[in-house]
Design a protein around this motif. Sequence first.
Motif, mmCIF file in Angstrom:
data_model
loop_
_atom_site.group_PDB
_atom_site.id
_atom_site.type_symbol
_atom_site.label_atom_id
_atom_site.label_comp_id
_atom_site.label_asym_id
_atom_site.label_seq_id
_atom_site.Cartn_x
_atom_site.Cartn_y
_atom_site.Cartn_z
ATOM 1 N N ARG A 73 0.831 -1.194 0.000
ATOM 2 C CA ARG A 73 0.000 0.000 0.000
ATOM 3 C C ARG A 73 0.861 1.237 0.000
ATOM 4 O O ARG A 73 1.788 1.370 0.766
ATOM 5 N N GLY A 74 0.494 2.130 -0.872
ATOM 6 C CA GLY A 74 1.209 3.390 -0.892
ATOM 7 C C GLY A 74 2.281 3.460 -1.948
ATOM 8 O O GLY A 74 2.683 4.537 -2.334
ATOM 9 N N GLY A 75 2.725 2.331 -2.440
ATOM 10 C CA GLY A 75 3.770 2.368 -3.448
ATOM 11 C C GLY A 75 4.964 3.141 -2.939
ATOM 12 O O GLY A 75 5.599 2.748 -1.969
ATOM 13 N N ASP A 76 5.226 4.281 -3.588
ATOM 14 C CA ASP A 76 6.396 5.082 -3.204
ATOM 15 C C ASP A 76 6.093 6.067 -2.085
ATOM 16 O O ASP A 76 6.959 6.836 -1.699
ATOM 17 N N LEU A 77 4.895 6.087 -1.625
ATOM 18 C CA LEU A 77 4.578 7.044 -0.563
ATOM 19 C C LEU A 77 5.314 6.624 0.708
ATOM 20 O O LEU A 77 5.154 5.511 1.180
ATOM 21 N N ASP A 78 6.107 7.535 1.192
ATOM 22 C CA ASP A 78 6.984 7.222 2.315
ATOM 23 C C ASP A 78 6.350 7.725 3.620
ATOM 24 O O ASP A 78 6.559 8.872 4.031
ATOM 25 N N ALA A 79 5.560 6.845 4.224
ATOM 26 C CA ALA A 79 4.830 7.239 5.432
ATOM 27 C C ALA A 79 5.774 7.668 6.560
ATOM 28 O O ALA A 79 5.506 8.633 7.279
ATOM 29 N N ASP A 80 6.890 6.961 6.690
ATOM 30 C CA ASP A 80 7.833 7.284 7.772
ATOM 31 C C ASP A 80 8.421 8.679 7.606
ATOM 32 O O ASP A 80 8.513 9.455 8.561
ATOM 33 N N ALA A 81 8.820 8.975 6.358
ATOM 34 C CA ALA A 81 9.415 10.291 6.101
ATOM 35 C C ALA A 81 8.397 11.398 6.332
ATOM 36 O O ALA A 81 8.740 12.462 6.853
ATOM 37 N N LEU A 82 7.163 11.144 5.936
ATOM 38 C CA LEU A 82 6.121 12.160 6.135
ATOM 39 C C LEU A 82 5.863 12.383 7.621
ATOM 40 O O LEU A 82 5.598 13.498 8.062
ATOM 41 N N GLU A 83 5.979 11.324 8.366
ATOM 42 C CA GLU A 83 5.750 11.435 9.806
ATOM 43 C C GLU A 83 6.788 12.337 10.479
ATOM 44 O O GLU A 83 6.478 13.033 11.451
ATOM 45 N N THR A 84 8.003 12.369 9.919
ATOM 46 C CA THR A 84 9.046 13.217 10.520
ATOM 47 C C THR A 84 8.706 14.691 10.406
ATOM 48 O O THR A 84 9.244 15.517 11.136
ATOM 49 N N GLY B 17 19.664 13.805 5.674
ATOM 50 C CA GLY B 17 19.162 12.513 5.217
ATOM 51 C C GLY B 17 17.689 12.334 5.527
ATOM 52 O O GLY B 17 16.935 11.752 4.751
ATOM 53 N N ILE B 18 17.313 12.858 6.667
ATOM 54 C CA ILE B 18 15.907 12.762 7.069
ATOM 55 C C ILE B 18 15.084 13.877 6.430
ATOM 56 O O ILE B 18 14.019 13.640 5.872
ATOM 57 N N GLY B 19 15.647 15.066 6.469
ATOM 58 C CA GLY B 19 14.932 16.222 5.926
ATOM 59 C C GLY B 19 14.654 16.088 4.444
ATOM 60 O O GLY B 19 13.535 16.335 3.984
ATOM 61 N N LEU B 20 15.659 15.660 3.684
ATOM 62 C CA LEU B 20 15.490 15.544 2.236
ATOM 63 C C LEU B 20 14.509 14.430 1.883
ATOM 64 O O LEU B 20 13.721 14.558 0.955
ATOM 65 N N ARG B 21 14.599 13.380 2.657
ATOM 66 C CA ARG B 21 13.683 12.266 2.404
ATOM 67 C C ARG B 21 12.231 12.714 2.645
ATOM 68 O O ARG B 21 11.319 12.341 1.903
ATOM 69 N N ALA B 22 12.054 13.549 3.636
ATOM 70 C CA ALA B 22 10.717 14.061 3.923
ATOM 71 C C ALA B 22 10.217 14.943 2.779
ATOM 72 O O ALA B 22 9.055 14.867 2.374
ATOM 73 N N VAL B 23 11.132 15.762 2.243
ATOM 74 C CA VAL B 23 10.758 16.645 1.126
ATOM 75 C C VAL B 23 10.331 15.803 -0.076
ATOM 76 O O VAL B 23 9.311 16.075 -0.716
ATOM 77 N N ARG B 24 11.103 14.794 -0.338
ATOM 78 C CA ARG B 24 10.787 13.929 -1.462
ATOM 79 C C ARG B 24 9.411 13.245 -1.268
ATOM 80 O O ARG B 24 8.598 13.197 -2.187
ATOM 81 N N ALA B 25 9.188 12.761 -0.069
ATOM 82 C CA ALA B 25 7.912 12.089 0.217
ATOM 83 C C ALA B 25 6.747 13.053 0.043
ATOM 84 O O ALA B 25 5.698 12.699 -0.504
ATOM 85 N N LEU B 26 6.996 14.290 0.475
ATOM 86 C CA LEU B 26 5.956 15.311 0.358
ATOM 87 C C LEU B 26 5.667 15.614 -1.108
ATOM 88 O O LEU B 26 4.514 15.786 -1.511
ATOM 89 N N ARG B 27 6.728 15.639 -1.918
ATOM 90 C CA ARG B 27 6.559 15.940 -3.342
ATOM 91 C C ARG B 27 5.725 14.849 -4.024
ATOM 92 O O ARG B 27 4.849 15.135 -4.824
ATOM 93 N N VAL B 28 6.023 13.602 -3.680
ATOM 94 C CA VAL B 28 5.258 12.492 -4.260
ATOM 95 C C VAL B 28 3.783 12.644 -3.873
ATOM 96 O O VAL B 28 2.890 12.506 -4.701
#
Lengths: 195, 77
Positions: A73-84, B17-28
Amino acid sequence: MFERFTTEARQAVTQAQEHARRLHHLEVGTEHLLLGLLGQPDTLSGRTLNGHGLTLERAEAELLRALPGPDPRGGDLDADALETIGIDLAAVREKVEATFGPGALDREPGRDHRGTLVSGRHIRVGKGAKKALELSLREALALKSKDIRDGHILLGVLREAEGLGARIIGVAGIDIPTLRTELERRLRPDPKLPG
Amino acid sequence: MNETAKLAGDAGSRDPGIGLRAVRALRVLVERLEALQVENARSLGWSWQEIATLLGVTRQAVHKKYAGGRGLTRREK
């Protein structure tokens, strides 16, 4: 390519999309086409499959068993990164799905044949299912049928032997050559033939 | 709280590493939301100009992105 599809054949494709969406799968496969055919027990394909002991429930159970692991679920959506950064993906997903339907956020946007960007709301027909539908056209031609009927789609699914659809039929204990012969016999041009 | 989130909490997101990954996730996430909303607006009959205005971009930009590669010859409203 759907102009020549009968109502039942179109219905099978529509239902296949609905099944894929409901199951949160990313695209339509031959397995969903099979479910779409089984969802219409009064059609030639539905009746024939039921007659061989394959029901919609059974096919879905086999499908869920066969798919390797849970659907990502979510494919490339990175739930962990969004949570940060304080974004709760589950909450976003819930809102989006309430408006646009299950899986709308999980599928990547893509382009249709005209190059128009389409959202994840649409579920794409996967390679295998596309092939099976193309093969159904060929089956219809070979059987001298003007229309593409649900039975031709089933033949197409059977021809796409590597597909999960054909594998589910096999797992259900149905002999595929026998089924094929039976379908071909019943699909031969005869306007009085039901189904 | 999962491991990454804990890490971010500790590090205050100073870790690229964390900040950029978050930006990328947000963009998706934004791309997917935008596609859903633009498509919905079009299906409700909104013009590219109206959509562009609300997105804060030019009509050309939104048309090029969503209406496909043949946008130069196609004059859709």
